[in-house]
Scaffold this active site. Structure first.
Site, PDB file in Angstrom:
ATOM      1  N   ARG A 109      30.898 -59.996   0.260  1.00 18.09           N
ATOM      2  CA  ARG A 109      29.581 -59.546   0.696  1.00 18.09           C
ATOM      3  C   ARG A 109      29.647 -58.077   1.091  1.00 18.09           C
ATOM      4  O   ARG A 109      30.712 -57.491   1.156  1.00 18.09           O
ATOM      5  CB  ARG A 109      29.078 -60.410   1.859  1.00 18.09           C
ATOM      6  N   GLY A 110      28.453 -57.517   1.424  1.00 22.04           N
ATOM      7  CA  GLY A 110      28.380 -56.094   1.721  1.00 22.04           C
ATOM      8  C   GLY A 110      28.047 -55.376   0.417  1.00 22.04           C
ATOM      9  O   GLY A 110      28.663 -55.643  -0.625  1.00 22.04           O
TER      10      GLY A 110
ATOM     11  N   ASP B   5      21.667 -51.681   2.435  1.00 18.99           N
ATOM     12  CA  ASP B   5      21.828 -52.320   1.120  1.00 18.99           C
ATOM     13  C   ASP B   5      21.025 -51.620   0.045  1.00 18.99           C
ATOM     14  O   ASP B   5      21.293 -51.782  -1.141  1.00 18.99           O
ATOM     15  CB  ASP B   5      21.403 -53.789   1.182  1.00 18.99           C
TER      16      ASP B   5
ATOM     17  N   LYS C 216      20.611 -55.517   6.897  1.00 22.31           N
ATOM     18  CA  LYS C 216      20.638 -56.870   7.468  1.00 22.31           C
ATOM     19  C   LYS C 216      19.489 -57.105   8.440  1.00 22.31           C
ATOM     20  O   LYS C 216      19.198 -56.250   9.279  1.00 22.31           O
ATOM     21  CB  LYS C 216      21.990 -57.072   8.160  1.00 22.31           C
TER      22      LYS C 216
HETATM   23  O1  MRU Z   1      24.289 -60.281   3.637  1.00 24.95           O
HETATM   24  P1  MRU Z   1      25.413 -59.284   3.701  1.00 24.95           P
HETATM   25  O2  MRU Z   1      26.493 -59.680   4.650  1.00 24.95           O
HETATM   26  O3  MRU Z   1      25.932 -58.928   2.339  1.00 24.95           O
HETATM   27  O4  MRU Z   1      24.720 -57.998   4.305  1.00 24.95           O
HETATM   28  C1  MRU Z   1      25.467 -56.819   4.447  1.00 24.95           C
HETATM   29  C2  MRU Z   1      24.748 -55.752   5.150  1.00 24.95           C
HETATM   30  O5  MRU Z   1      23.615 -55.886   5.536  1.00 24.95           O
HETATM   31  C3  MRU Z   1      25.475 -54.464   5.334  1.00 24.95           C
HETATM   32  O6  MRU Z   1      25.002 -53.796   6.461  1.00 24.95           O
HETATM   33  C4  MRU Z   1      25.245 -53.564   4.091  1.00 24.95           C
HETATM   34  O7  MRU Z   1      25.580 -54.239   2.922  1.00 24.95           O
HETATM   35  C5  MRU Z   1      26.020 -52.327   4.162  1.00 24.95           C
HETATM   36  S1  MRU Z   1      27.730 -52.664   3.968  1.00 24.95           S
HETATM   37  C6  MRU Z   1      28.620 -51.346   3.794  1.00 24.95           C
END
Ligand code: MRU
Length: 334
Positions: free
Chosen positions: A47-48, A230, A241
């Site tokens: 994820r991320g 994202d 998020k």
């Molecule tokens: O649902 P996720 O855990 O993939 O969400 C991730 C985030 O919201 C992070 O803040 C975002 O991807 C930036 S990561 C460098």
């Protein structure tokens, strides 16, 4: 400081840490099956935003390793395309890989060429993480107490992270005193993943519920807030998020600077503003259950967006690998 890598391509296979098990178990998955990687992205084992893009590039490469027909490639492309809708890094990576495939589909070396490109996306993300950390140092005017949301560290990228790497680098430079990690409901990326990383780095921290952020700010315990993103629209509106927008509003009320750190691969030149960002809606079970434990009735309606959009006017600065960008934002040519 300890080096963590969420993903590695080793001996023709993708090795990744299963983030759903952290911090209680450090388990790795090793696979050469693109479908397994697509599932890992959907389940948030990987994820991320940047890490999703990198994993997608390796998955497409693996899809055609033994049989490089266009039918197999496009089938895998469509499957991976549908995994998660918000992180634009996924779509950039897929589109670059598609270009490489289309230019080389008649070559015997198409697998090798795709792998070279997937490695390039990975390496470039690692370099961008380092550059962001350096550009972010400027926001620390004194030794600071920082609040962050979700996980934006090594686990979320191909390198050391975005916002969390800004924090980590500033800590190394003596500019971070303490980190408050929002637990980040419902999947707890803060209390599980950010806490795990901070603990490994030896950075003093505590975990708090998302709703405690206001109290911490009122008590004067937070000097600045940094999150990742994202997808950033051309005008600087930033999806991240769920709960990030709440923090930005709280920062505005308490006169605390709110920053976003993300590589330029998170900027969506096709989104003029946040309204055009596709926000992922996730399964109701993430709210009706706590892990495997059911905590409320199955038949209740649930609204579970995974992300929200923070409007540009609440963001003091956006840190990319290129610069610390200040408002008014215009990312058309960045
Ligand atoms: O649902 P996720 O855990 O993939 O969400 C991730 C985030 O919201 C992070 O803040 C975002 O991807 C930036 S990561 C460098």
């Amino acid at each position: 400081m300890e080096i963590i890598r969420a993903l590695e391509f080793v001996d023709g296979k993708l090795k990744f840490i299963d983030q759903t098990k952290l911090p209680l178990k450090e388990e790795f998955v090793v696979t050469d099956n693109y479908e397994r990687i697509a599932e890992a992205i959907e389940k948030l084992e990987i994820r991320g935003a940047p890490a999703i893009g990198i994993a997608a590039a390796y998955a497409l490469t693996l899809a055609i390793r033994n049989n490089n027909t266009p039918a197999i490639f496009y089938n895998a492309y469509d499957r991976i395309f549908r995994t998660r809708p918000t992180a634009v890094n996924l779509f950039y990576a897929l589109s670059e890989m598609k270009n490489i495939f289309e230019l080389n589909k008649n070559s015997n070396e198409v697998y090798e060429l795709l792998l070279v490109h997937a490695n390039k996306i990975h390496q470039s993300d690692e370099n961008m993480c380092n550059a962001m950390a350096k550009n972010g140092l400027e926001i620390f005017k004194k030794k600071s107490r920082v609040l962050t949301h979700c996980n934006t560290g090594a686990l979320a990228t191909g390198g050391n992270g975005t916002a969390l790497n800004v924090i980590r680098y500033a800590f190394e430079k003596g500019m971070v005193d303490f980190v408050y990690a929002d637990e980040t409901r419902p999947l707890l990326q803060g209390s599980r993943l950010t806490a795990w990383e901070l603990n490994k780095y030896g950075i003093p921290f505590s975990i708090n519920t998302d709703s405690t952020a206001a109290v911490l700010m009122k008590q004067g315990k937070v000097d600045l807030v940094i999150t990742g993103s994202d997808r950033i629209a051309v005008n600087g509106d930033a999806a991240n998020k769920i709960g990030t927008y709440n923090l930005a509003v709280l920062c505005c009320y308490h006169k605390i600077p709110f920053y976003v750190a993300a590589p330029t691969t998170t900027i969506d030149k096709n989104s003029p503003n946040g309204d055009s960002i596709n926000i992922e809606l996730r399964n109701k079970k993430e709210l009706t259950n706590f892990g495997t434990l059911q905590i409320t009735c199955d038949d209740y309606d649930v609204y579970n967006p995974a992300f929200d959009v923070t409007p540009n006017h609440l963001i003091h600065g956006i840190i990319t690998e290129k610069a610390l960008h200040k408002p008014p934002y215009d990312f058309r040519n960045v």
